[in-house]
Design a protein around this motif. Sequence first.
Motif, PDB file in Angstrom:
ATOM      1  N   THR A   1     -17.595  -8.020   0.634  1.00 35.59           N
ATOM      2  CA  THR A   1     -18.992  -7.673   0.415  1.00 35.59           C
ATOM      3  C   THR A   1     -19.714  -7.492   1.744  1.00 35.59           C
ATOM      4  O   THR A   1     -20.495  -6.564   1.906  1.00 35.59           O
ATOM      5  CB  THR A   1     -19.655  -8.765  -0.443  1.00 35.59           C
ATOM      6  OG1 THR A   1     -19.071  -8.697  -1.741  1.00 35.59           O
ATOM      7  CG2 THR A   1     -21.147  -8.568  -0.555  1.00 35.59           C
TER       8      THR A   1
ATOM      9  N   GLY B   1     -22.101  -7.038 -10.467  1.00 39.47           N
ATOM     10  CA  GLY B   1     -21.225  -7.757  -9.555  1.00 39.47           C
ATOM     11  C   GLY B   1     -20.533  -8.867 -10.319  1.00 39.47           C
ATOM     12  O   GLY B   1     -21.026  -9.282 -11.380  1.00 39.47           O
ATOM     13  N   ALA B   2     -19.416  -9.338  -9.811  1.00 42.53           N
ATOM     14  CA  ALA B   2     -18.699 -10.382 -10.531  1.00 42.53           C
ATOM     15  C   ALA B   2     -19.489 -11.691 -10.557  1.00 42.53           C
ATOM     16  O   ALA B   2     -19.452 -12.422 -11.545  1.00 42.53           O
ATOM     17  CB  ALA B   2     -17.325 -10.601  -9.901  1.00 42.53           C
ATOM     18  N   ALA B   3     -20.232 -11.977  -9.482  1.00 43.77           N
ATOM     19  CA  ALA B   3     -21.022 -13.212  -9.475  1.00 43.77           C
ATOM     20  C   ALA B   3     -22.083 -13.155 -10.577  1.00 43.77           C
ATOM     21  O   ALA B   3     -22.304 -14.133 -11.300  1.00 43.77           O
ATOM     22  CB  ALA B   3     -21.658 -13.433  -8.104  1.00 43.77           C
TER      23      ALA B   3
ATOM     24  N   ILE C   1     -14.654 -22.757  -5.771  1.00 42.15           N
ATOM     25  CA  ILE C   1     -14.871 -21.663  -4.815  1.00 42.15           C
ATOM     26  C   ILE C   1     -16.376 -21.498  -4.605  1.00 42.15           C
ATOM     27  O   ILE C   1     -17.165 -21.959  -5.427  1.00 42.15           O
ATOM     28  CB  ILE C   1     -14.270 -20.321  -5.315  1.00 42.15           C
ATOM     29  CG1 ILE C   1     -14.828 -19.969  -6.706  1.00 42.15           C
ATOM     30  CG2 ILE C   1     -12.741 -20.378  -5.352  1.00 42.15           C
ATOM     31  CD1 ILE C   1     -14.586 -18.536  -7.109  1.00 42.15           C
TER      32      ILE C   1
ATOM     33  N   TYR D   1     -18.260 -19.146  -5.134  1.00 44.93           N
ATOM     34  CA  TYR D   1     -18.954 -18.331  -6.138  1.00 44.93           C
ATOM     35  C   TYR D   1     -19.301 -19.123  -7.400  1.00 44.93           C
ATOM     36  O   TYR D   1     -20.007 -18.622  -8.260  1.00 44.93           O
ATOM     37  CB  TYR D   1     -18.109 -17.120  -6.525  1.00 44.93           C
ATOM     38  CG  TYR D   1     -17.740 -16.248  -5.346  1.00 44.93           C
ATOM     39  CD1 TYR D   1     -18.665 -15.367  -4.808  1.00 44.93           C
ATOM     40  CD2 TYR D   1     -16.485 -16.321  -4.765  1.00 44.93           C
ATOM     41  CE1 TYR D   1     -18.342 -14.568  -3.721  1.00 44.93           C
ATOM     42  CE2 TYR D   1     -16.153 -15.519  -3.676  1.00 44.93           C
ATOM     43  CZ  TYR D   1     -17.084 -14.651  -3.164  1.00 44.93           C
ATOM     44  OH  TYR D   1     -16.764 -13.870  -2.093  1.00 44.93           O
TER      45      TYR D   1
ATOM     46  N   ILE E   1     -10.486 -19.886 -12.336  1.00 42.32           N
ATOM     47  CA  ILE E   1     -10.473 -18.909 -11.234  1.00 42.32           C
ATOM     48  C   ILE E   1      -9.044 -18.397 -11.083  1.00 42.32           C
ATOM     49  O   ILE E   1      -8.150 -19.145 -10.676  1.00 42.32           O
ATOM     50  CB  ILE E   1     -10.944 -19.540  -9.900  1.00 42.32           C
ATOM     51  CG1 ILE E   1     -12.130 -20.491 -10.112  1.00 42.32           C
ATOM     52  CG2 ILE E   1     -11.255 -18.442  -8.878  1.00 42.32           C
ATOM     53  CD1 ILE E   1     -13.407 -19.861 -10.578  1.00 42.32           C
TER      54      ILE E   1
ATOM     55  N   ASP F   1     -12.668 -15.983 -13.842  1.00 46.96           N
ATOM     56  CA  ASP F   1     -13.167 -15.255 -12.685  1.00 46.96           C
ATOM     57  C   ASP F   1     -11.977 -14.512 -12.091  1.00 46.96           C
ATOM     58  O   ASP F   1     -11.109 -15.115 -11.463  1.00 46.96           O
ATOM     59  CB  ASP F   1     -13.786 -16.209 -11.663  1.00 46.96           C
ATOM     60  CG  ASP F   1     -14.268 -15.473 -10.405  1.00 46.96           C
ATOM     61  OD1 ASP F   1     -13.970 -14.265 -10.265  1.00 46.96           O
ATOM     62  OD2 ASP F   1     -14.929 -16.110  -9.564  1.00 46.96           O
TER      63      ASP F   1
ATOM     64  N   ALA G   1     -12.454 -11.716 -10.188  1.00 47.62           N
ATOM     65  CA  ALA G   1     -13.194 -10.765  -9.345  1.00 47.62           C
ATOM     66  C   ALA G   1     -12.288  -9.930  -8.453  1.00 47.62           C
ATOM     67  O   ALA G   1     -12.439  -8.716  -8.374  1.00 47.62           O
ATOM     68  CB  ALA G   1     -14.222 -11.505  -8.500  1.00 47.62           C
ATOM     69  N   ALA G   2     -11.345 -10.590  -7.767  1.00 46.59           N
ATOM     70  CA  ALA G   2     -10.512  -9.874  -6.785  1.00 46.59           C
ATOM     71  C   ALA G   2      -9.070  -9.740  -7.275  1.00 46.59           C
ATOM     72  O   ALA G   2      -8.165  -9.508  -6.480  1.00 46.59           O
ATOM     73  CB  ALA G   2     -10.563 -10.606  -5.447  1.00 46.59           C
TER      74      ALA G   2
ATOM     75  N   SER H   1     -14.944  -7.599 -10.055  1.00 48.65           N
ATOM     76  CA  SER H   1     -15.882  -6.913  -9.159  1.00 48.65           C
ATOM     77  C   SER H   1     -15.671  -5.408  -9.283  1.00 48.65           C
ATOM     78  O   SER H   1     -14.537  -4.939  -9.272  1.00 48.65           O
ATOM     79  CB  SER H   1     -15.627  -7.298  -7.706  1.00 48.65           C
ATOM     80  OG  SER H   1     -16.039  -8.605  -7.459  1.00 48.65           O
TER      81      SER H   1
ATOM     82  N   LYS I   1     -14.745  -3.992  -5.398  1.00 47.89           N
ATOM     83  CA  LYS I   1     -13.545  -4.368  -4.655  1.00 47.89           C
ATOM     84  C   LYS I   1     -12.483  -3.292  -4.905  1.00 47.89           C
ATOM     85  O   LYS I   1     -12.732  -2.132  -4.651  1.00 47.89           O
ATOM     86  CB  LYS I   1     -13.108  -5.777  -5.021  1.00 47.89           C
ATOM     87  CG  LYS I   1     -14.073  -6.826  -4.442  1.00 47.89           C
ATOM     88  CD  LYS I   1     -13.702  -8.258  -4.753  1.00 47.89           C
ATOM     89  CE  LYS I   1     -14.757  -9.218  -4.196  1.00 47.89           C
ATOM     90  NZ  LYS I   1     -14.628 -10.567  -4.781  1.00 47.89           N
TER      91      LYS I   1
HETATM   92  C1  LIG Z   1     -15.657 -11.438  -4.681  1.00 50.25           C
HETATM   93  C2  LIG Z   1     -15.585 -12.578  -5.604  1.00 50.25           C
HETATM   94  C3  LIG Z   1     -16.678 -12.933  -6.394  1.00 50.25           C
HETATM   95  C4  LIG Z   1     -18.016 -12.231  -6.283  1.00 50.25           C
HETATM   96  O1  LIG Z   1     -17.920 -10.912  -6.710  1.00 50.25           O
HETATM   97  P1  LIG Z   1     -19.140  -9.891  -6.506  1.00 50.25           P
HETATM   98  O2  LIG Z   1     -18.694  -8.668  -7.238  1.00 50.25           O
HETATM   99  O3  LIG Z   1     -19.260  -9.666  -5.028  1.00 50.25           O
HETATM  100  O4  LIG Z   1     -20.363 -10.492  -7.077  1.00 50.25           O
HETATM  101  C5  LIG Z   1     -16.525 -13.969  -7.298  1.00 50.25           C
HETATM  102  N1  LIG Z   1     -15.357 -14.643  -7.399  1.00 50.25           N
HETATM  103  C6  LIG Z   1     -14.285 -14.350  -6.634  1.00 50.25           C
HETATM  104  C7  LIG Z   1     -13.029 -15.123  -6.804  1.00 50.25           C
HETATM  105  C8  LIG Z   1     -14.351 -13.307  -5.703  1.00 50.25           C
HETATM  106  O5  LIG Z   1     -13.290 -13.000  -4.956  1.00 50.25           O
END
Ligand SMILES: *Cc1c(COP(=O)(O)O)cnc(C)c1O
Length: 378
Positions: free
Chosen positions: A20, A70-72, A112, A114, A153, A182, A184-185, A208, A211
């Motif tokens: 980010t 966004g993932a958050a 984590i 987040y 996660i 989660d 996200a990545a 995300s 990403k």
């Molecule tokens: C990047 C990330 C997030 C946040 O994602 P955004 O799309 O930037 O809000 C949350 N959790 C994990 C594990 C991430 O790698």
Amino acid sequence: MSVYKTLGVRRVINAYARLTRLGGSLMPAPVLAAMADAATSYVDMFELQQKVGQRLAELTRNEAAYVCNGAAAGLVLSTLACMTGVEGAQKMGLRAIHSPRREVIVQCAQRIPYDDAVQLAGAELVQIGNAIQTFAWELEAAISERTAAVLYIAGEHLQRAALSLDETVRIAHIHGVPVIVDAAAQLPPPENLWRFTKEYSADLAVFSGGKDLCGPQASGLIVGKAELVAACAAHGSPHRGTGRPMKVGKEEIVGLLRAVELYLCEDQVARVAHSEAVVARWVAAFEVFPGVHARRDFPNEAGQPTPRAVVVFDPQIAGLSAADVERLLWEGDPRICVARADDRILITPDTLEPGDDALITERLVALLSSHTSNSKLT
Ligand SMILES: *Cc1c(COP(=O)(O)O)cnc(C)c1O
């Protein structure tokens, strides 16, 4: 002239990860075109979210999908959804915080930065296990009528001391508690878009958009059970409740859809082959310098099955430490951003634009040439 030049902001060659703080990812031309197209007219945002959600659900083989920013933000909406359900979202609205279910269980081994998102939704994190191990009975014991969800996660690097997703879902579901993943990545592989929810029966998974999907930086994707995804939507913009500050625009909604369409057509085998070739070239180019040891590393920092190069420096012989190299690459123009751990730097081919890998070789070889000769002369 690019907008960045006009502003006096240097371009960054991102050889680290889809971060980010470096601008997330770069959107392919068809995604930009879709966003530009979306920007040309007003639209009913409820209808747009619904139609795009249906299409994304089909593409990702899920019951339902929802575009967030966004993932958050997806974690906040998912938490709110699990606290209230759809009806509660409509009735409680802003007052999800008064829900009787306001605890979210998380494993210590998976804490984590987040997971603050859960608390932003008004829920409390209930931590189980420790950094070394987690037992099934600890999850059993933590579940009560106050539990809204279990947060899991995903990622190989966070599994060592944690309960498996399989077991987490099994125990949570015995007690009627949903599991939020989660993820996200956790792309690639693209199959993860349905793996957590279909194969492991998790209730919601969050990705995300900015990403590896290479969608808009301010986009995210929630997939999973129809009822909970509907509850996410009920908390999200354009409603005026808790999710409103995490507004997602029509351009992001359309852009993310286009990005997912493209992502699912991408040739992953060719992509990995290209990365392998770049890594092999880097290793060969850097390995020849005295005091430098270069090798291929696999998987990457978030456990994704893509290779990167590790370059270890002995500063006495190489004339440069890993920290020097990291700094000098960053201070150049364009900036080059690499990861560093102690005496080594890690360089990723995945996030580069065409031609960037050769530029990295050039700059690092130039640095090493000037410094090794200095160290030999003295
Ligand atoms: C990047 C990330 C997030 C946040 O994602 P955004 O799309 O930037 O809000 C949350 N959790 C994990 C594990 C991430 O790698």
